[in-house]
Write a protein that holds these residues in place. Structure first.
Motif, PDB file in Angstrom:
ATOM      1  N   ILE A  99      22.786   6.252  10.559  1.00 51.10           N
ATOM      2  CA  ILE A  99      21.823   6.157   9.449  1.00 51.10           C
ATOM      3  C   ILE A  99      21.833   7.489   8.719  1.00 51.10           C
ATOM      4  O   ILE A  99      21.677   8.549   9.344  1.00 51.10           O
ATOM      5  CB  ILE A  99      20.409   5.842   9.955  1.00 51.10           C
ATOM      6  N   GLU A 100      22.015   7.427   7.407  1.00 53.98           N
ATOM      7  CA  GLU A 100      21.974   8.627   6.570  1.00 53.98           C
ATOM      8  C   GLU A 100      21.013   8.385   5.412  1.00 53.98           C
ATOM      9  O   GLU A 100      20.830   7.250   4.964  1.00 53.98           O
ATOM     10  CB  GLU A 100      23.374   8.958   6.033  1.00 53.98           C
ATOM     11  N   ALA A 101      20.414   9.438   4.908  1.00 57.43           N
ATOM     12  CA  ALA A 101      19.503   9.332   3.770  1.00 57.43           C
ATOM     13  C   ALA A 101      19.661  10.571   2.901  1.00 57.43           C
ATOM     14  O   ALA A 101      19.929  11.676   3.400  1.00 57.43           O
ATOM     15  CB  ALA A 101      18.057   9.180   4.229  1.00 57.43           C
TER      16      ALA A 101
ATOM     17  N   ALA B 205      21.442   9.550  13.491  1.00 51.47           N
ATOM     18  CA  ALA B 205      20.629   9.585  12.267  1.00 51.47           C
ATOM     19  C   ALA B 205      20.686  10.981  11.679  1.00 51.47           C
ATOM     20  O   ALA B 205      20.466  11.968  12.382  1.00 51.47           O
ATOM     21  CB  ALA B 205      19.191   9.179  12.562  1.00 51.47           C
ATOM     22  N   ARG B 206      20.989  11.061  10.397  1.00 47.68           N
ATOM     23  CA  ARG B 206      21.030  12.349   9.678  1.00 47.68           C
ATOM     24  C   ARG B 206      20.181  12.201   8.416  1.00 47.68           C
ATOM     25  O   ARG B 206      20.598  11.589   7.416  1.00 47.68           O
ATOM     26  CB  ARG B 206      22.465  12.729   9.327  1.00 47.68           C
ATOM     27  N   VAL B 207      18.979  12.757   8.486  1.00 44.98           N
ATOM     28  CA  VAL B 207      18.033  12.653   7.375  1.00 44.98           C
ATOM     29  C   VAL B 207      17.411  14.020   7.133  1.00 44.98           C
ATOM     30  O   VAL B 207      16.910  14.649   8.085  1.00 44.98           O
ATOM     31  CB  VAL B 207      16.921  11.622   7.673  1.00 44.98           C
ATOM     32  N   PRO B 208      17.431  14.543   5.915  1.00 44.43           N
ATOM     33  CA  PRO B 208      16.787  15.834   5.634  1.00 44.43           C
ATOM     34  C   PRO B 208      15.295  15.779   5.962  1.00 44.43           C
ATOM     35  O   PRO B 208      14.610  14.795   5.662  1.00 44.43           O
ATOM     36  CB  PRO B 208      17.026  16.023   4.126  1.00 44.43           C
ATOM     37  N   ARG B 209      14.800  16.828   6.565  1.00 48.98           N
ATOM     38  CA  ARG B 209      13.406  16.839   6.989  1.00 48.98           C
ATOM     39  C   ARG B 209      12.449  16.766   5.799  1.00 48.98           C
ATOM     40  O   ARG B 209      11.335  16.254   5.931  1.00 48.98           O
ATOM     41  CB  ARG B 209      13.119  18.122   7.792  1.00 48.98           C
ATOM     42  N   GLU B 210      12.857  17.332   4.667  1.00 44.80           N
ATOM     43  CA  GLU B 210      11.949  17.375   3.508  1.00 44.80           C
ATOM     44  C   GLU B 210      11.982  16.100   2.654  1.00 44.80           C
ATOM     45  O   GLU B 210      11.215  15.962   1.697  1.00 44.80           O
ATOM     46  CB  GLU B 210      12.296  18.577   2.617  1.00 44.80           C
ATOM     47  N   LEU B 211      12.850  15.164   2.998  1.00 41.25           N
ATOM     48  CA  LEU B 211      13.009  13.970   2.171  1.00 41.25           C
ATOM     49  C   LEU B 211      11.800  13.040   2.318  1.00 41.25           C
ATOM     50  O   LEU B 211      11.394  12.710   3.434  1.00 41.25           O
ATOM     51  CB  LEU B 211      14.288  13.223   2.546  1.00 41.25           C
ATOM     52  N   GLU B 212      11.230  12.642   1.178  1.00 39.00           N
ATOM     53  CA  GLU B 212      10.077  11.758   1.157  1.00 39.00           C
ATOM     54  C   GLU B 212      10.318  10.597   0.192  1.00 39.00           C
ATOM     55  O   GLU B 212      11.147  10.699  -0.715  1.00 39.00           O
ATOM     56  CB  GLU B 212       8.805  12.515   0.734  1.00 39.00           C
TER      57      GLU B 212
ATOM     58  N   ALA C  17       0.863  -1.185   0.000  1.00 34.74           N
ATOM     59  CA  ALA C  17       0.000   0.000   0.000  1.00 34.74           C
ATOM     60  C   ALA C  17       0.895   1.229   0.000  1.00 34.74           C
ATOM     61  O   ALA C  17       1.194   1.804   1.071  1.00 34.74           O
ATOM     62  CB  ALA C  17      -0.923  -0.009   1.217  1.00 34.74           C
ATOM     63  N   PRO C  18       1.392   1.647  -1.162  1.00 31.50           N
ATOM     64  CA  PRO C  18       2.335   2.773  -1.197  1.00 31.50           C
ATOM     65  C   PRO C  18       1.683   4.085  -0.777  1.00 31.50           C
ATOM     66  O   PRO C  18       0.562   4.398  -1.164  1.00 31.50           O
ATOM     67  CB  PRO C  18       2.780   2.810  -2.667  1.00 31.50           C
ATOM     68  N   THR C  19       2.409   4.816   0.015  1.00 30.04           N
ATOM     69  CA  THR C  19       1.992   6.150   0.457  1.00 30.04           C
ATOM     70  C   THR C  19       3.193   7.082   0.421  1.00 30.04           C
ATOM     71  O   THR C  19       4.338   6.635   0.284  1.00 30.04           O
ATOM     72  CB  THR C  19       1.419   6.108   1.893  1.00 30.04           C
ATOM     73  N   ARG C  20       2.938   8.367   0.548  1.00 28.58           N
ATOM     74  CA  ARG C  20       4.022   9.345   0.592  1.00 28.58           C
ATOM     75  C   ARG C  20       4.544   9.387   2.031  1.00 28.58           C
ATOM     76  O   ARG C  20       3.869   9.898   2.926  1.00 28.58           O
ATOM     77  CB  ARG C  20       3.518  10.698   0.121  1.00 28.58           C
ATOM     78  N   VAL C  21       5.730   8.826   2.256  1.00 31.75           N
ATOM     79  CA  VAL C  21       6.274   8.651   3.603  1.00 31.75           C
ATOM     80  C   VAL C  21       7.355   9.695   3.866  1.00 31.75           C
ATOM     81  O   VAL C  21       8.366   9.738   3.137  1.00 31.75           O
ATOM     82  CB  VAL C  21       6.857   7.236   3.781  1.00 31.75           C
ATOM     83  N   PRO C  22       7.203  10.549   4.882  1.00 31.19           N
ATOM     84  CA  PRO C  22       8.306  11.435   5.303  1.00 31.19           C
ATOM     85  C   PRO C  22       9.393  10.574   5.949  1.00 31.19           C
ATOM     86  O   PRO C  22       9.204  10.029   7.046  1.00 31.19           O
ATOM     87  CB  PRO C  22       7.645  12.380   6.305  1.00 31.19           C
ATOM     88  N   LEU C  23      10.542  10.471   5.304  1.00 31.19           N
ATOM     89  CA  LEU C  23      11.567   9.531   5.743  1.00 31.19           C
ATOM     90  C   LEU C  23      12.172   9.941   7.086  1.00 31.19           C
ATOM     91  O   LEU C  23      12.491   9.092   7.923  1.00 31.19           O
ATOM     92  CB  LEU C  23      12.656   9.426   4.672  1.00 31.19           C
ATOM     93  N   ALA C  24      12.311  11.221   7.296  1.00 31.27           N
ATOM     94  CA  ALA C  24      12.919  11.683   8.557  1.00 31.27           C
ATOM     95  C   ALA C  24      12.075  11.273   9.758  1.00 31.27           C
ATOM     96  O   ALA C  24      12.594  10.808  10.787  1.00 31.27           O
ATOM     97  CB  ALA C  24      13.097  13.199   8.523  1.00 31.27           C
TER      98      ALA C  24
ATOM     99  N   ASP D 278      17.814  10.142  -9.286  1.00 32.96           N
ATOM    100  CA  ASP D 278      17.820   8.692  -9.441  1.00 32.96           C
ATOM    101  C   ASP D 278      17.103   7.979  -8.314  1.00 32.96           C
ATOM    102  O   ASP D 278      17.039   6.745  -8.307  1.00 32.96           O
ATOM    103  CB  ASP D 278      19.254   8.169  -9.553  1.00 32.96           C
ATOM    104  N   GLY D 279      16.566   8.690  -7.334  1.00 26.92           N
ATOM    105  CA  GLY D 279      15.806   8.063  -6.271  1.00 26.92           C
ATOM    106  C   GLY D 279      16.313   8.425  -4.895  1.00 26.92           C
ATOM    107  O   GLY D 279      17.082   9.382  -4.701  1.00 26.92           O
ATOM    108  N   VAL D 280      15.884   7.638  -3.922  1.00 31.72           N
ATOM    109  CA  VAL D 280      16.222   7.867  -2.507  1.00 31.72           C
ATOM    110  C   VAL D 280      17.253   6.826  -2.088  1.00 31.72           C
ATOM    111  O   VAL D 280      17.158   5.646  -2.455  1.00 31.72           O
ATOM    112  CB  VAL D 280      14.959   7.762  -1.631  1.00 31.72           C
ATOM    113  N   ARG D 281      18.219   7.279  -1.281  1.00 37.08           N
ATOM    114  CA  ARG D 281      19.311   6.409  -0.844  1.00 37.08           C
ATOM    115  C   ARG D 281      19.391   6.456   0.682  1.00 37.08           C
ATOM    116  O   ARG D 281      19.507   7.512   1.280  1.00 37.08           O
ATOM    117  CB  ARG D 281      20.619   6.897  -1.469  1.00 37.08           C
TER     118      ARG D 281
END
Length: 466
Positions: free
Chosen positions: A376-378, A338-345, A308-315, A383-386
């Motif tokens: 953890i880094e993102a 953990a270092r993840v940009p707040r806007e990353l989805e 069930a894909p949804t728009r997930v805020p990764l942070a 090309d996508g999310v890493r």
């Protein structure tokens, strides 16, 4: 049998269409030819009628007789009938070539004397031809009639019909053969499909494939879909078979322990039975966990897993997971960052993505010694999310690195650590089900690094969660 009968039917339909088109073409051509030769014949008769009318006006019947004698000596001239008619329709002068004596000339005097100028037809006695006459009124009140045989232009039409039959007959045969060949070639994918079905029914093997021509037609698309369907079914069946094999293999040890505990409890004193039951419950939970994990892996690998894909805020997601595992890290003296940009989805199934990150994080904490660090880094791009997880544990031996994704694989260093050997297999299966990829490498300065790559965010909006 089906393809042969269908080939014949298609060839017959093709031949029928060809025959209908040929007949229409013949009918149109024949009518045009008939109209043309008929018009030329009438014009020729009328032209000759005017010539004889001019001769009569200048020299009377004598001039007509002289012209008849002159033309009779010219064998190249077409034979004709010439008649001068009185006002009462009686014949004043008649010239008939010798070969035309079999015409019913009495019918000329039996006609309407007031209309001898009408275009008349006299049939041969045997009915195989006709004499066509045209009339013109003379200045003295008499009538002049000129006639020609219709055999010349009728013979042209007969020859046209004969030529058409001679050409159309072999063309019809060739059209049938060509239709059979074309239909056989067009239906070749259907024949291959039929043979593939028969092979599967006869042998039960799903590795049969239909050769693809790559022509881009509807049948070629059908063949591609059929091969894709077979590949999907084969993957599902093989996945089920592998899952059953793994389950059968991996349940032996827990079931053997269950049996041993039960036998010990039965043979021992009553106070030992409670402890045996507790051990049985533990083994049962291990079996259930193993079965559920194996089923999840099989569903993900075969494409049967419901996402069930949804728009997930990764942070926010990683923050929740690190908060949960932060207590474990603190107890073991491990620094968790953990270092993840707040806007990353990312577009993903929330629960399955949580399962991926949690399994990788649990695995990293399990093998990182006290005083170590797990990060953890993102990041995101075109090309996508890493997502990258690094630890400062002992790393992964080079000879074991290719096998860590296999089900139930446990390296030498992990044998003393609790686990089923299914966590990384599940991670890889879920990531691939999302259209992504996961890789692992052992860092030179010790430690392991796992990288999860997921497709870029879709243009169409998903409902945001968390």
């Amino acid at each position: 049998m089906f393809s042969k009968s269908l080939n014949l039917r298609l060839a017959a339909v093709f031949s029928g269409i060809f025959l209908a088109g040929t007949l229409l073409l013949f009918a149109g051509t024949y009518l045009l030819l008939y109209s043309s030769v008929r018009r030329e014949h009438i014009q020729m008769v009328q032209s000759r009628l005017l010539e004889f009318w001019a001769m009569y006006q200048t020299g009377g019947i004598a001039a007509l007789k002289a012209e008849v004698v002159a033309e009779r000596n010219q064998e190249s001239r077409r034979p004709f009938l010439l008649r001068v008619v009185a006002s009462d329709n009686s014949t004043m002068f008649l010239y008939v070539p010798p070969q035309w004596r079999h015409f019913h000339f009495r019918d000329l005097e039996a006609g309407d004397p007031a209309r001898p100028q009408a275009f008349l037809r006299l049939q041969l006695a045997d009915g195989k031809g006709a004499l066509e006459l045209a009339g013109l009124r003379l200045d003295d009140g008499n009538w002049l009639q000129v006639g020609y045989h219709s055999v010349d232009w009728q013979e042209l039409l007969v020859r046209f019909r004969q030529v058409f039959i001679l050409i159309a007959a072999p063309l019809l045969v060739l059209s049938f053969l060509g239709g059979a060949l074309a239909s056989s070639r067009a239906l070749r994918p259907v024949q291959h499909l039929n043979r593939a079905f028969q092979s599967i029914i006869r042998t039960g093997r799903l590795d049969a494939r239909v050769p693809e021509r790559g022509g881009g037609g509807e049948l070629d698309d059908l063949v591609s879909l059929y091969n894709g369907m077979l590949a999907k079914i084969e993957t599902l069946v093989n996945g089920m078979r592998d899952a059953l094999d793994n389950v059968a293999h991996d349940l032996r040890t827990p079931l053997a322990r269950l049996k041993a505990e039960a036998e010990t409890a039965l043979a021992g004193p009553p106070e030992a039975q409670r402890q045996a039951l507790e051990c049985c419950l533990e083994e049962t939970q291990i079996i259930l966990t193993m079965l559920n994990t194996l089923m999840d892996i099989s569903e993900a690998e075969t494409g049967a897993m419901h996402l069930a894909p949804t728009r997930v805020p990764l942070a926010a997601l990683i923050e929740d997971i690190t908060e949960l595992y932060g207590y474990v890290a603190a107890e073991r003296g491990i620094t968790l960052e953990a270092r993840v940009p707040r806007e990353l989805e990312v577009d993903a199934d929330l629960n399955r993505l949580r399962q991926v990150i949690a399994n990788l994080l649990d695995n990293a904490l399990k093998y990182t010694p006290a005083g170590g660090r797990v990060g953890i880094e993102a990041s995101g791009g075109e090309d996508g999310v890493r997502i990258v997880l690094r630890d400062t544990g002992p790393g992964i031996p080079a000879e074991e690195l290719p096998h860590i994704w296999e089900r139930l694989f446990r390296g030498d260093r992990s044998r003393s650590t609790p686990g089923l050997g299914l966590g990384l297999s599940l991670v890889q299966a879920i990531v691939r089900a999302h259209g992504g990829a996961v890789t692992a490498r052992s860092l030179p300065e010790a430690g392991a690094e796992f990288t999860v790559r997921l497709p870029p965010v879709a243009r169409h909006p998903y409902k945001r969660v968390i």
